[in-house]
Design a protein around this motif. Sequence first.
Motif: not given
Ligand code: NI
Length: 137
Positions: A88-90, A96
């Motif tokens: 998961h990458i913000h 996201c």
């Molecule tokens: Ni995120």
Amino acid sequence: MPLTRFSISVDSKLIERFDTKIKTEKCPTRSKAIGDLIRASLVKDEWKYGEEVAGAIVLLYDHHKRNIVEKITDLQHDYNDNIISTQHIHLDHDNCLEIVAVKGKANRIKEIESVLKSVKGLKHCSLAATSTGKELA
Ligand code: NI
């Protein structure tokens, strides 16, 4: 792995265009380009005939959307036998990017893609379909 040399005959204009294409794509040799095409064709068949495959499903969503994180997490738990990893990458304050690595029978992986794709509020979903590599040289 031993190499096999073989010769093929194709239309001159066709190979001229192909050579231009592989040069543009910085492919080092014609042999590599042809080998890549053969592997791409075999991987396509692995998916077509429901074999054991691997891939990555990429999701893009705004985590502020109502229940979206819970829904995506619930679905991933439902398919935990086929989901081997999730990243998961913000991307920014709202967006996201989630990369879901998958492995299993092609039909099952397509099903996971479909159920994830159907999540309300999802901005984009894309499947990178590849192979387990076991049958590819
Ligand atoms: Ni995120």
